[in-house]
Design a protein around this motif. Structure first.
Motif, PDB file in Angstrom:
ATOM      1  N   VAL A   6      -1.092  21.415  20.950  1.00  0.00           N
ATOM      2  CA  VAL A   6      -0.029  22.132  19.480  1.00  0.00           C
ATOM      3  C   VAL A   6       0.789  20.636  19.247  1.00  0.00           C
ATOM      4  N   GLU A   7       1.252  19.983  20.573  1.00  0.00           N
ATOM      5  CA  GLU A   7       2.002  19.286  20.342  1.00  0.00           C
ATOM      6  C   GLU A   7       1.913  17.641  19.688  1.00  0.00           C
ATOM      7  N   ARG A  68       0.391  27.781  13.449  1.00  0.00           N
ATOM      8  CA  ARG A  68      -0.536  27.884  12.830  1.00  0.00           C
ATOM      9  C   ARG A  68      -2.266  27.236  12.475  1.00  0.00           C
ATOM     10  N   GLU A  69      -2.118  26.199  12.942  1.00  0.00           N
ATOM     11  CA  GLU A  69      -2.959  25.207  12.867  1.00  0.00           C
ATOM     12  C   GLU A  69      -3.924  25.817  14.082  1.00  0.00           C
ATOM     13  N   GLY A  79     -12.436  22.157  16.663  1.00  0.00           N
ATOM     14  CA  GLY A  79     -11.727  22.256  17.710  1.00  0.00           C
ATOM     15  C   GLY A  79     -10.737  20.463  17.068  1.00  0.00           C
ATOM     16  N   ALA A  80      -9.245  20.270  17.778  1.00  0.00           N
ATOM     17  CA  ALA A  80      -8.955  19.486  17.559  1.00  0.00           C
ATOM     18  C   ALA A  80      -8.755  18.627  18.723  1.00  0.00           C
ATOM     19  N   HIS A 206      -6.047  18.651   7.573  1.00  0.00           N
ATOM     20  CA  HIS A 206      -5.266  20.255   8.509  1.00  0.00           C
ATOM     21  C   HIS A 206      -5.917  21.488   7.277  1.00  0.00           C
ATOM     22  N   SER A 207      -5.974  22.347   7.327  1.00  0.00           N
ATOM     23  CA  SER A 207      -6.188  23.839   6.934  1.00  0.00           C
ATOM     24  C   SER A 207      -4.944  23.660   5.255  1.00  0.00           C
ATOM     25  N   GLN A 208      -3.528  23.259   5.938  1.00  0.00           N
ATOM     26  CA  GLN A 208      -2.527  23.845   4.800  1.00  0.00           C
ATOM     27  C   GLN A 208      -2.137  22.611   4.055  1.00  0.00           C
ATOM     28  N   VAL A 209      -3.415  20.960   3.926  1.00  0.00           N
ATOM     29  CA  VAL A 209      -3.372  20.750   2.924  1.00  0.00           C
ATOM     30  C   VAL A 209      -4.420  21.002   1.722  1.00  0.00           C
ATOM     31  N   LYS A 210      -3.762  20.947   0.589  1.00  0.00           N
ATOM     32  CA  LYS A 210      -3.984  21.198  -1.176  1.00  0.00           C
ATOM     33  C   LYS A 210      -4.929  19.890  -0.970  1.00  0.00           C
TER      34      LYS A 210
END
Length: 370
Positions: A6-7, A68-69, A79-80, A206-210
């Motif tokens: 997360v960090e 959230r990610e 995997g991140a 990441h998923s929050q990119v438009k």
């Protein structure tokens, strides 16, 4: 996911700190954990950050989005992988603008072995697809564990992935969109087959990119960065694959190109790379392996190894002795090592190249071969 993950994700989500900003912070502090443990004074002083950016880190502004990610990754089996993790591709980590986090669906281990990027035009001809398939098939057959990297686009990219799968090899697709989505959507089935055969899908997004269609060029640097070399198979003058080649050259990686017909617009870019000495002409996997100097058993390798050592002049032998055993050296470094001028050394280096004793690499670097 772990608190460390997360960090790591949060570091990439701090508003105002881009890819190179994250690289800079990691160079200064060593890890995301240490970045977030630093005080505002340390961030402003040691890292020379603007006060407002330092304050955002201290306030841990990226953590809510990172949580959230992390949940998104768990939900979709992603995997991140952080650049400080052992699973992060080592060649990508060597680039100056590497993404601190890559999101991976599938097995990131395929990127730990020898990798070759194969790219080209979306409007591929029958000739281009045939040459692409031939080279990829031969690479898979002759280079143990090789992974073919491309961008899952129409044309040569898809042909490279399919050829690797047909030959029983590994392949990885670098996407210009967040996972688990696939672009183009028409290649969803191909992406699924890549995963089923043990390959990987990779993105830095990441998923929050438009998605606004602005990530193709940034994606190309990752295609180049993952591989020891990039092969261009058919490209017009304005093709995105030329940007991948440009990135590879900037990273000091080998750039190779398959020649096409002189009057074919789809091959004009690849032909210009060869003509302008920006790419090595390749016609087969043997040419690729030789350019990358991989130690594999290809036909003719034994014969080449048994060739007599060339006779060198006294000046050539003296300069060759000043080379390091394995690392490449720049012309400027040779000037310092020998105390001779660059013009004089350039003439001797040309003789060494013609004798097969050294090879010039991108970035005006030279590698000893004998």
């Amino acid at each position: 996911m772990s608190a460390k993950t997360v960090e790591d994700i949060a570091l990439t989500l701090i508003p105002g700190i881009g890819v190179k900003g994250v690289v800079h912070l990691l160079e200064v502090f060593g890890s995301a954990e240490r970045v977030f443990a630093a005080s505002e004074e340390e961030l402003a002083g040691r890292a020379a950050l603007r006060r407002d950016l330092a304050q955002r880190i201290v306030r841990r502004e990226g953590f809510a989005a990172a949580e959230r990610e992390a949940a998104h990754c768990v939900r979709h089996g992603l995997g991140a992988v952080a650049s400080t993790d052992g699973a992060y591709p080592s060649l990508l980590r060597e680039t100056p603008d590497y993404p601190h986090i890559i999101y991976v669906k599938g097995d990131p281990a395929v990127l730990a072995g020898p990798c070759v990027s194969v790219v080209g035009t979306r409007d591929a001809s029958a000739y281009g697809q045939k040459m692409c398939a031939r080279i990829v098939h031969e690479l898979v057959e002759r280079v143990p564990g090789v992974c073919i990297v491309s961008g899952l686009a129409f044309g040569i990219d898809a042909a490279a992935h399919r050829a690797a799968l047909e030959a029983g090899g590994a392949t990885a697709a670098v996407l210009p969109c967040p996972l688990p989505d696939v672009v183009p959507a028409q290649h969803t089935a191909l992406a699924r087959e890549i995963l089923e055969r043990g390959g990987a899908l990779v993105t830095e997004l990441h998923s929050q990119v438009k998605q606004k269609g602005a990530f193709y060029l940034a994606r190309n640097r990752i295609i180049a960065g993952l591989a020891a070399g990039t092969v261009v198979v058919e490209s017009p003058c304005g093709g995105g694959s030329l940007m991948t080649a440009h990135c590879a050259d900037g990273y000091g990686r080998s750039v190779m190109a398959v020649p096409g017909r002189a009057d074919d617009p789809s091959s004009r870019g690849a032909n210009l790379l060869i003509r302008n000495h920006k790419a090595q002409l390749v016609l087969s996997a043997a040419d690729v392996v030789e350019e990358l100097m991989w130690d594999v058993d290809l036909p003719g390798a034994a014969a080449r190894a048994e060739r007599a050592r060339p006779e060198l002049t006294a000046a050539e032998a003296s300069l060759l002795a000043s080379f390091p055993a394995s690392d490449a050296v720049t012309l400027d470094e040779l000037v310092v090592r020998t105390g001779q001028g660059a013009p004089e050394l350039s003439a001797v280096l040309l003789g060494l190249e013609m004798a097969g004793a050294v090879r010039q690499l991108p970035g005006n670097r030279y590698l000893r071969l004998l």
